[in-house]
Design a protein around this motif. Structure first.
Motif, PDB file in Angstrom:
ATOM      1  N   SER A 113      11.286 -55.487 -28.904  1.00 17.10           N
ATOM      2  CA  SER A 113      11.916 -54.650 -27.752  1.00 17.10           C
ATOM      3  C   SER A 113      11.976 -55.413 -26.339  1.00 17.10           C
ATOM      4  O   SER A 113      12.931 -54.966 -25.379  1.00 17.10           O
ATOM      5  CB  SER A 113      11.749 -53.346 -27.887  1.00 17.10           C
ATOM      6  OG  SER A 113      10.311 -53.146 -27.025  1.00 17.10           O
ATOM      7  N   LYS A 130       8.106 -52.138 -32.603  1.00 20.35           N
ATOM      8  CA  LYS A 130       8.704 -51.474 -31.760  1.00 20.35           C
ATOM      9  C   LYS A 130      10.103 -51.240 -32.170  1.00 20.35           C
ATOM     10  O   LYS A 130      11.265 -51.208 -31.236  1.00 20.35           O
ATOM     11  CB  LYS A 130       8.444 -51.802 -30.259  1.00 20.35           C
ATOM     12  CG  LYS A 130       7.330 -51.618 -29.958  1.00 20.35           C
ATOM     13  CD  LYS A 130       6.691 -52.034 -28.395  1.00 20.35           C
ATOM     14  CE  LYS A 130       5.265 -51.876 -27.947  1.00 20.35           C
ATOM     15  NZ  LYS A 130       5.045 -51.937 -26.578  1.00 20.35           N
ATOM     16  N   ASP A 162      11.445 -48.632 -32.863  1.00 26.03           N
ATOM     17  CA  ASP A 162      12.015 -47.358 -32.492  1.00 26.03           C
ATOM     18  C   ASP A 162      12.657 -47.636 -31.216  1.00 26.03           C
ATOM     19  O   ASP A 162      13.168 -46.472 -30.785  1.00 26.03           O
ATOM     20  CB  ASP A 162      10.792 -46.451 -32.543  1.00 26.03           C
ATOM     21  CG  ASP A 162       9.515 -46.970 -31.848  1.00 26.03           C
ATOM     22  OD1 ASP A 162       9.222 -47.954 -32.344  1.00 26.03           O
ATOM     23  OD2 ASP A 162       9.144 -46.211 -30.731  1.00 26.03           O
ATOM     24  N   ASP A 184      21.201 -49.558 -31.947  1.00 28.66           N
ATOM     25  CA  ASP A 184      21.719 -49.633 -33.471  1.00 28.66           C
ATOM     26  C   ASP A 184      22.140 -51.092 -33.403  1.00 28.66           C
ATOM     27  O   ASP A 184      21.968 -51.968 -34.365  1.00 28.66           O
ATOM     28  CB  ASP A 184      22.825 -48.717 -33.811  1.00 28.66           C
ATOM     29  CG  ASP A 184      22.084 -47.551 -34.000  1.00 28.66           C
ATOM     30  OD1 ASP A 184      20.882 -47.216 -34.213  1.00 28.66           O
ATOM     31  OD2 ASP A 184      23.000 -46.504 -34.142  1.00 28.66           O
ATOM     32  N   ARG A 234      19.271 -53.609 -33.260  1.00 27.53           N
ATOM     33  CA  ARG A 234      18.579 -53.493 -34.705  1.00 27.53           C
ATOM     34  C   ARG A 234      19.238 -54.333 -35.799  1.00 27.53           C
ATOM     35  O   ARG A 234      18.363 -55.005 -36.655  1.00 27.53           O
ATOM     36  CB  ARG A 234      18.352 -52.011 -34.933  1.00 27.53           C
ATOM     37  CG  ARG A 234      17.688 -51.743 -36.391  1.00 27.53           C
ATOM     38  CD  ARG A 234      17.733 -50.358 -36.764  1.00 27.53           C
ATOM     39  NE  ARG A 234      16.677 -49.589 -36.212  1.00 27.53           N
ATOM     40  CZ  ARG A 234      15.650 -49.198 -36.681  1.00 27.53           C
ATOM     41  NH1 ARG A 234      15.399 -49.146 -37.846  1.00 27.53           N
ATOM     42  NH2 ARG A 234      14.732 -48.274 -35.759  1.00 27.53           N
ATOM     43  N   SER A 280       7.867 -50.465 -37.127  1.00 25.98           N
ATOM     44  CA  SER A 280       7.437 -49.485 -35.778  1.00 25.98           C
ATOM     45  C   SER A 280       6.291 -48.994 -36.085  1.00 25.98           C
ATOM     46  O   SER A 280       5.873 -47.907 -37.114  1.00 25.98           O
ATOM     47  CB  SER A 280       8.564 -48.594 -35.624  1.00 25.98           C
ATOM     48  OG  SER A 280       7.834 -47.573 -34.760  1.00 25.98           O
ATOM     49  N   GLU A 309       4.589 -47.096 -34.142  1.00 28.96           N
ATOM     50  CA  GLU A 309       4.499 -45.923 -33.896  1.00 28.96           C
ATOM     51  C   GLU A 309       4.857 -44.932 -34.719  1.00 28.96           C
ATOM     52  O   GLU A 309       4.384 -43.602 -35.006  1.00 28.96           O
ATOM     53  CB  GLU A 309       5.279 -45.930 -32.445  1.00 28.96           C
ATOM     54  CG  GLU A 309       5.476 -44.427 -31.724  1.00 28.96           C
ATOM     55  CD  GLU A 309       3.982 -44.227 -31.037  1.00 28.96           C
ATOM     56  OE1 GLU A 309       3.819 -42.926 -31.232  1.00 28.96           O
ATOM     57  OE2 GLU A 309       3.220 -45.161 -30.631  1.00 28.96           O
ATOM     58  N   THR A 310       5.973 -45.160 -35.519  1.00 28.07           N
ATOM     59  CA  THR A 310       6.483 -44.232 -36.138  1.00 28.07           C
ATOM     60  C   THR A 310       6.261 -44.211 -37.757  1.00 28.07           C
ATOM     61  O   THR A 310       6.211 -43.469 -38.683  1.00 28.07           O
ATOM     62  CB  THR A 310       8.139 -44.171 -36.262  1.00 28.07           C
ATOM     63  OG1 THR A 310       8.678 -45.508 -36.672  1.00 28.07           O
ATOM     64  CG2 THR A 310       8.739 -43.958 -34.870  1.00 28.07           C
ATOM     65  N   GLU A 353       7.522 -46.713 -39.613  1.00 29.66           N
ATOM     66  CA  GLU A 353       8.736 -47.420 -40.274  1.00 29.66           C
ATOM     67  C   GLU A 353       8.400 -48.907 -40.610  1.00 29.66           C
ATOM     68  O   GLU A 353       7.758 -49.553 -39.796  1.00 29.66           O
ATOM     69  CB  GLU A 353       9.977 -47.471 -39.557  1.00 29.66           C
ATOM     70  CG  GLU A 353      11.251 -47.993 -40.065  1.00 29.66           C
ATOM     71  CD  GLU A 353      12.430 -48.052 -39.319  1.00 29.66           C
ATOM     72  OE1 GLU A 353      13.500 -48.653 -39.741  1.00 29.66           O
ATOM     73  OE2 GLU A 353      12.427 -47.400 -38.303  1.00 29.66           O
TER      74      GLU A 353
END
Length: 445
Positions: free
Chosen positions: A298, A336, A338, A342, A345, A362, A364-365, A367
């Motif tokens: 990102s 990253k 997240d 769209d 991505r 990700s 963090e999440t 995914e």
């Protein structure tokens, strides 16, 4: 740091008011000035400084006495007076003369990029080894800057023993003290290196794959490390949140045990003193079976950060120029997700799909983590021999050995016989057959 706990920012408490200056030199720009200033601000914030102004200067002809032009220096001095600044941070490498002249002409205590990074490392080093490495790097940096502009040695002189005869000048005494201290530190770090070598040798004998996370600072390595290991390594939105290396055991699909290593984040223009001092630590990367390059996809300068990381890996001898773009034991993680919109991505997903060694996640999440783990398993198994081994169901020792060292893709029981489809290196197959030769019912290649 055992005698040098504080250094360049000695007289400034956290919260000191700092000006950050980025001089863009001819042929040196790898990232845009805004991104570079943002990174410089992040470095300053990492040690609690209060950045009150950032400014970019284009320097067409660097000056030996001040680096910047005379008018630029005057403007900085006026800015410092108007804003009541305490400190000038120059995001470039300064010679000792340039640093001294800038201090005299601006009236501000001045540190360069190397000094700032050394300050952060000095504050963050948590282990005895880390403190030794930082102190050695700092002394190496200061050894060439003895122009009597620094005074912390004088305050701490008693801790370093006899300084010499009455005819010895103060700078000569300081230089000799630094040389002696550096020699002692190098001997201590050699001991660390030998100990690490023994640990690595033991890991090779109990051969669990070693996976090293590398990447630009703040790319999300520690967040990924924590997700894979369920550990609680410091993971903050902060440059150099991780300094000392951390190793933990992880489990992957079909691999009961692997070792995951989290390493210090890299940064553009990482001081050579630090690369040299941390070589013993970064040898964990050199000896790893798989290197995972974690990128903050990102970030607007993600491509430039990637090149900086590969450049440092080349300096460490991990990569050579031919392998830099396609290292067989290296996987690139675009982290990253997240934080992407769209459209971005979708664009990046199309790019990643064209390269088998790029995965999007990700940390963090969570995914993409399962696909990442499966990819690591495939890399570990690459080049191994897949065989079917048949053992008695009560032969727990042999079964545990296969599960602990190999990648088991299938296991099924027929009466009192268990068949295991397992992938091992040829060396490990040799060890297994030697240890359990009389207990194997049948083995087909």
């Amino acid at each position: 740091m055992s005698g040098f706990e504080r250094s360049e920012t000695d007289e400034f408490a956290r919260g000191a008011r700092a000006l950050v200056i980025y001089p863009e030199l001819p042929g040196r720009a790898s990232v845009g000035p805004e991104a570079r200033l943002a990174e410089s601000e992040g470095l300053a914030l990492a040690i609690g400084l209060n950045v009150i102004r950032k400014k970019h200067y284009r320097v067409r002809s660097p000056r030996a006495v001040t680096l910047l032009g005379g008018g630029q220096v005057e403007e900085i001095a006026e800015m410092g007076r108007d804003l009541e600044a305490d400190l000038l941070i120059v995001d470039a490498s300064l010679t000792a003369i340039q640093q001294r002249n800038l201090e005299e002409r601006t009236g501000l205590k001045t540190i360069d990029r190397t000094g700032l990074i050394l300050e952060i490392f000095g504050e963050r080093a948590a282990t005895a080894e880390g403190r030794l490495q930082v102190e050695l790097a700092h002394l190496d940096y200061q050894a060439g800057r003895l122009v009597r502009s620094w005074t912390h040695l004088e305050r701490q002189r008693g801790g370093f023993g006899f300084l010499g005869g009455p005819g010895e000048t103060q700078i000569e005494a300081d230089r000799r003290m630094i040389r002696d201290r550096m020699a002692r530190l190098r001997r201590e770090l050699e001991e660390v290196k030998r100990t690490r070598s023994l640990h690595r040798a033991r890991r090779k004998r109990a051969p669990w794959p070693v996976i090293a996370l590398v990447g630009y600072t703040n790319a999300g390595k520690s967040t990924l490390f924590n997700r894979l290991t369920r550990a609680t390594v410091l993971a903050e939105d902060m440059l150099f949140a991780t300094l000392d290396p951390t190793m933990r055991q992880i489990t992957l699909p079909g691999v009961e045990k692997a070792i995951l290593s989290d390493t210090v984040g890299f940064v553009s223009d990482l001081p050579m003193q630090l690369i040299a001092a941390f070589r013993a630590t970064l040898e964990e990367v050199i000896s790893a079976d798989i290197i995972v390059h974690v990128r903050d996809i990102s970030h607007p300068e993600s491509d430039a950060q990637r090149e900086d990381v590969l450049h440092i890996l080349r300096d460490l001898g991990v990569l050579d120029d031919e392998q830099a773009g396609n290292q067989p034991r290296m996987v690139e993680i675009w982290n990253k997700l997240d934080l992407l919109d769209d459209d971005r991505r979708t664009e990046l997903s199309g790019m990643a799909a064209r390269d088998d060694n790029i995965l999007m996640i990700s940390a963090e999440t969570g995914e993409g983590i399962d696909a990442f783990k499966a990819h690591l398993t495939a890399l570990i198994a690459k080049g191994n021999d897949l065989r079917t081994v048949k053992l008695r169901t009560d032969n727990g020792a042999a079964l545990a050995w296969l599960h602990g060292r190999g990648v088991v893709s299938r296991q099924y029981v027929d009466g009192d016989i268990v068949s295991v489809d397992v992938s091992l290196s040829r060396q490990l197959w040799g060890q297994f057959e030697k240890q359990f030769e009389n207990q194997i019912e049948r083995a087909n290649a």
